[in-house]
Write a protein that holds these residues in place. Sequence first.
Motif, PDB file in Angstrom:
ATOM      1  N   ASN A 156       0.833  -1.209   0.000  1.00 48.35           N
ATOM      2  CA  ASN A 156       0.000   0.000   0.000  1.00 48.35           C
ATOM      3  C   ASN A 156       0.868   1.260   0.000  1.00 48.35           C
ATOM      4  OD1 ASN A 156      -2.445   1.493   0.159  1.00 48.35           O
ATOM      5  ND2 ASN A 156      -2.180   1.701   2.360  1.00 48.35           N
ATOM      6  N   GLY A 186      -4.379  -0.485  -4.108  1.00 45.37           N
ATOM      7  CA  GLY A 186      -3.861  -0.043  -2.820  1.00 45.37           C
ATOM      8  C   GLY A 186      -4.886  -0.210  -1.713  1.00 45.37           C
ATOM      9  N   PHE A 190      -4.880  -2.500   1.719  1.00 40.09           N
ATOM     10  CA  PHE A 190      -5.180  -1.925   3.036  1.00 40.09           C
ATOM     11  C   PHE A 190      -6.302  -2.698   3.721  1.00 40.09           C
ATOM     12  CE2 PHE A 190      -7.638   1.163   5.589  1.00 40.09           C
ATOM     13  CZ  PHE A 190      -6.656   1.563   6.478  1.00 40.09           C
TER      14      PHE A 190
END
Length: 203
Positions: A156, A186, A190
Amino acid sequence: MAEEYSIAIALVDFIPTFLFPLGVFFFQEFFKTQGYTRSRLLWIGGGFFVFLGGLFKAIWKLNMALTETSIAFLTDSLFVVQSIGFTCLFIGTLFFIRQEREKLISKPTIPLTAMALWKVPFMAIQTLTCLGTNGLLVYYAFQNKNKKSAYLLIGNVIIIFLMAGLGSTDLSMAIQWVAELTNTLGQICFSLAGYLFMKDVKK
């Protein structure tokens, strides 16, 4: 030259926007299970502000695609709102790491180591607190042998830097698609990291 967006790209921008609070949900559940109420509340509040900033930007982009007119408030508020949000996330994570270190005080541990000018400090805060939050979570993940989460969070961070690079280039249609897909990846990293945090503590 005015920025141009297609409706498809504008709609795709809502995907990472709504993936982010999913990740926040998993992390706040992790803090809840651990009994870290202060960190949990800061993550809920901070996550809301980050989501709100992203939502404003996505709505602005969709409006641009539909009407070719810019609502300045929606795009200008992004940096202000998200800098507040990421600051809350960073402080909440800092509290969490400090409390964890206090619990392990007797054990050996690794040391913790072209825009309007008014936007610059907010953008700096937004970037630094975002990176700081990820860095602290990576530190904790490695300390607790949660390597999958650590690698996802590192991924990320890499994507955050890629997004910064893409944002400084000419926003052609191809670059916009790359940026949207990169941002989505990303937020998937996460969210998965948050899920693994929550799953690990509930074993």
